[in-house]
Design a protein around this motif. Structure first.
Motif, PDB file in Angstrom:
ATOM      1  N   ALA A  94       0.840  -1.198   0.000  1.00  0.00           N
ATOM      2  CA  ALA A  94       0.000   0.000   0.000  1.00  0.00           C
ATOM      3  C   ALA A  94       0.874   1.247   0.000  1.00  0.00           C
ATOM      4  O   ALA A  94       0.514   2.268  -0.594  1.00  0.00           O
ATOM      5  CB  ALA A  94      -0.909  -0.012   1.220  1.00  0.00           C
ATOM      6  N   ILE A  96       3.741   1.752  -1.581  1.00  0.00           N
ATOM      7  CA  ILE A  96       4.165   2.089  -2.944  1.00  0.00           C
ATOM      8  C   ILE A  96       3.015   2.727  -3.702  1.00  0.00           C
ATOM      9  O   ILE A  96       3.201   3.698  -4.438  1.00  0.00           O
ATOM     10  CB  ILE A  96       4.604   0.833  -3.690  1.00  0.00           C
ATOM     11  CG1 ILE A  96       5.752   0.220  -2.961  1.00  0.00           C
ATOM     12  CG2 ILE A  96       4.975   1.165  -5.126  1.00  0.00           C
ATOM     13  CD1 ILE A  96       6.502  -0.741  -3.761  1.00  0.00           C
ATOM     14  N   TYR A  97       1.825   2.149  -3.497  1.00  0.00           N
ATOM     15  CA  TYR A  97       0.654   2.717  -4.165  1.00  0.00           C
ATOM     16  C   TYR A  97       0.446   4.166  -3.735  1.00  0.00           C
ATOM     17  O   TYR A  97       0.283   5.058  -4.579  1.00  0.00           O
ATOM     18  CB  TYR A  97      -0.578   1.861  -3.864  1.00  0.00           C
ATOM     19  CG  TYR A  97      -1.875   2.558  -4.129  1.00  0.00           C
ATOM     20  CD1 TYR A  97      -2.293   2.779  -5.436  1.00  0.00           C
ATOM     21  CD2 TYR A  97      -2.665   3.025  -3.084  1.00  0.00           C
ATOM     22  CE1 TYR A  97      -3.474   3.442  -5.694  1.00  0.00           C
ATOM     23  CE2 TYR A  97      -3.838   3.678  -3.332  1.00  0.00           C
ATOM     24  CZ  TYR A  97      -4.244   3.889  -4.636  1.00  0.00           C
ATOM     25  OH  TYR A  97      -5.398   4.555  -4.884  1.00  0.00           O
ATOM     26  N   ASN A  98       0.501   4.410  -2.438  1.00  0.00           N
ATOM     27  CA  ASN A  98       0.297   5.784  -1.937  1.00  0.00           C
ATOM     28  C   ASN A  98       1.357   6.733  -2.459  1.00  0.00           C
ATOM     29  O   ASN A  98       1.073   7.884  -2.799  1.00  0.00           O
ATOM     30  CB  ASN A  98       0.319   5.798  -0.401  1.00  0.00           C
ATOM     31  CG  ASN A  98      -0.905   5.139   0.177  1.00  0.00           C
ATOM     32  OD1 ASN A  98      -1.962   5.150  -0.441  1.00  0.00           O
ATOM     33  ND2 ASN A  98      -0.760   4.537   1.336  1.00  0.00           N
ATOM     34  N   MET A  99       2.598   6.216  -2.541  1.00  0.00           N
ATOM     35  CA  MET A  99       3.711   7.041  -3.005  1.00  0.00           C
ATOM     36  C   MET A  99       3.511   7.436  -4.469  1.00  0.00           C
ATOM     37  O   MET A  99       3.599   8.617  -4.832  1.00  0.00           O
ATOM     38  CB  MET A  99       4.974   6.214  -2.808  1.00  0.00           C
ATOM     39  CG  MET A  99       6.161   6.564  -3.616  1.00  0.00           C
ATOM     40  SD  MET A  99       7.411   5.294  -3.237  1.00  0.00           S
ATOM     41  CE  MET A  99       8.509   5.533  -4.595  1.00  0.00           C
ATOM     42  N   MET A 100       3.161   6.463  -5.314  1.00  0.00           N
ATOM     43  CA  MET A 100       2.984   6.770  -6.724  1.00  0.00           C
ATOM     44  C   MET A 100       1.724   7.612  -6.935  1.00  0.00           C
ATOM     45  O   MET A 100       1.664   8.445  -7.832  1.00  0.00           O
ATOM     46  CB  MET A 100       2.891   5.476  -7.559  1.00  0.00           C
ATOM     47  CG  MET A 100       4.187   4.730  -7.661  1.00  0.00           C
ATOM     48  SD  MET A 100       5.642   5.757  -7.718  1.00  0.00           S
ATOM     49  CE  MET A 100       6.077   5.738  -9.402  1.00  0.00           C
ATOM     50  N   ASP A 101       0.732   7.388  -6.075  1.00  0.00           N
ATOM     51  CA  ASP A 101      -0.494   8.183  -6.148  1.00  0.00           C
ATOM     52  C   ASP A 101      -0.187   9.658  -5.887  1.00  0.00           C
ATOM     53  O   ASP A 101      -0.635  10.545  -6.616  1.00  0.00           O
ATOM     54  CB  ASP A 101      -1.487   7.628  -5.109  1.00  0.00           C
ATOM     55  CG  ASP A 101      -2.865   8.231  -5.283  1.00  0.00           C
ATOM     56  OD1 ASP A 101      -3.340   8.256  -6.433  1.00  0.00           O
ATOM     57  OD2 ASP A 101      -3.430   8.693  -4.275  1.00  0.00           O
ATOM     58  N   LEU A 104       1.550  11.164  -8.839  1.00  0.00           N
ATOM     59  CA  LEU A 104       0.661  11.464  -9.966  1.00  0.00           C
ATOM     60  C   LEU A 104      -0.198  12.683  -9.688  1.00  0.00           C
ATOM     61  O   LEU A 104      -0.607  13.388 -10.605  1.00  0.00           O
ATOM     62  CB  LEU A 104      -0.225  10.258 -10.274  1.00  0.00           C
ATOM     63  CG  LEU A 104       0.527   9.087 -10.891  1.00  0.00           C
ATOM     64  CD1 LEU A 104      -0.362   7.871 -10.994  1.00  0.00           C
ATOM     65  CD2 LEU A 104       1.044   9.458 -12.265  1.00  0.00           C
TER      66      LEU A 104
END
Lengths: 142, 256
Positions: A94, A96-101, A104
């Motif tokens: 989660a 990594i997802y938050n970081m890339m989110d 973006l």
């Protein structure tokens, strides 16, 4: 109860991954049990370590790789399965997802914050695994 | 001894080990042990997550090398254990190379296919369990399970079409975002962020980023960097997919 339920959820999540990674029978139960116990270690070390989650992850990883090595010896199969499945509740997916989110969305501050946090969790997990596996290797070389 | 056959055998073993999701060091060690067991002291093996290179020099001959490219793959622990077992047996008492090749073929031909329904149930189970683990309510877990079902339907289908990593992550993320936003707007789900983080765990590259650290610290720099790129790409794909879905839903919701 507040310790038991999260561990149960971790157990169930691991069980799902056991099916996807094709681990059958007793192996699946033991892998998932490892995941649940590691989560318990993570929760229990919280108050002792001053709720510093990077340290908590480290101890959970140390516990887990010791568990994996023991199980690999007892059941005479590679530790890989245990290290993969039982780690899943701990790994910062989660994060990594938050970081890339954040990246973006153009939110650089959040990107750096979550990114560094994710990397330090991954680092402390990796150090935890390497400490135990290096010790085991050195012992078997003796 | 036929060194060509030995090279084929050892590189095939490495290829299939890597394909079933074994760690880099395990593949390298297994191939090395196998070569040593057959009396080749000059064997070299180099493995990164998408390539296996095995090279050996037979006494009095030119060096021979074989490269095997490894496509994107899943994880199949039971096959990896079978291959590991085989490697151990071959190293303990090396049979002649034709027998060994047949035994390797035998292990590879054993295909375990998990029934579709069981696989989908696993996706639902793990995504809803993660929703609960992250602090969601029972209704969030239900929505997470629905998203997991969509991921379990779409992603293996795309994988069969040979779609690349980034696109798979993006489509998976898109469906997660779409369903999570839709169900929350309908009043079924309560915490949309928890539903999404739970639902993407079926795809999230958490293991990849942990293994990247392990490889780097163990000295396998190349493998580590490949995995870091994979983790960042997958993470970006998922975030892009969910981002598109969420903005689409909010735009449509504004119109309706």
């Amino acid at each position: 109860m507040e310790l038991f339920l999260p561990c149960l959820y971790a157990f169930l999540a691991c069980l799902g991954f056991c099916v996807l990674f094709r681990i059958n029978g007793l192996g699946a139960v033991l892998c998932s049990l490892g995941g649940a116990l590691a989560w318990l270690v993570y929760l229990l070390t919280g108050p002792i370590m001053g709720n510093n989650d990077v340290i908590q992850y480290f101890w959970a990883a140390v516990f887990l790789s010791a568990y994996a090595e023991v199980m690999a010896r007892v059941r005479k199969c590679p530790a890989t399965g245990y290290l993969l499945i039982a780690f899943i509740p701990l790994v910062p997916g989660a994060g990594i997802y938050n970081m890339m989110d954040a990246a973006l969305r153009g939110n650089t501050q959040d990107f750096l914050n979550t990114g560094l946090h994710t990397l330090s969790i991954a680092g402390s997990l990796a150090v935890g695994v390497l400490v135990v596996s290096s010790l085991v290797r050195m012992y078997s070389m003796l | 001894m036929d060194y060509d056959k030995l090279l084929t055998l050892s590189s095939d073993l490495g290829y299939h080990l890597l394909l079933s999701g074994a760690e880099i060091y395990r593949v390298e060690e297994s191939v090395h042990y196998l070569l040593t067991a057959y009396g080749v002291e000059t064997g070299e093996v180099f493995v990164i997550p998408n390539c296996v290179i095995v090279s050996l020099t037979a006494p009095g001959q030119k060096p021979i090398t074989r490269v095997r490219r490894v496509p994107g793959h899943g994880t199949d622990i039971s096959r990896m254990e079978a291959l590991n077992d085989l490697c151990r047996r071959l190293c303990a008492c090396p049979p002649d190379l034709d027998r060994a090749g047949e035994e390797l073929d035998g292990v590879i031909r054993e295909v375990h296919r998990t029934p579709m329904a069981v696989e989908l149930a696993a996706y639902v189970l793990l995504t809803s369990a993660f929703c609960l683990l992250f602090g969601g309510t029972a209704r969030d877990a239900f929505c997470g399970g629905v998203c997991g079902l969509a991921v379990g339907l779409v992603v293996p289908f795309l994988a069969r079409l040979g779609t690349n990593l980034f696109f798979k992550a993006m489509v998976g993320g898109f469906f997660c975002g779409l369903l999570a936003a839709g169900l929350t707007d309908l009043g079924v789900g309560e915490h949309i962020d928890l539903i999404i983080t739970g639902a993407i765990m079926a795809q999230a590259p958490g293991l990849v980023i942990t293994n990247f650290m392990r490889d780097i610290m163990a000295g396998d720099m190349m493998s580590g960097l490949v995995k870091l790129a994979e983790a960042l790409l997958t993470g970006a794909g998922i975030a892009l997919g969910t981002g598109v879905a969420l903005s689409l839903v909010s735009a449509l919701w504004g119109v309706l």
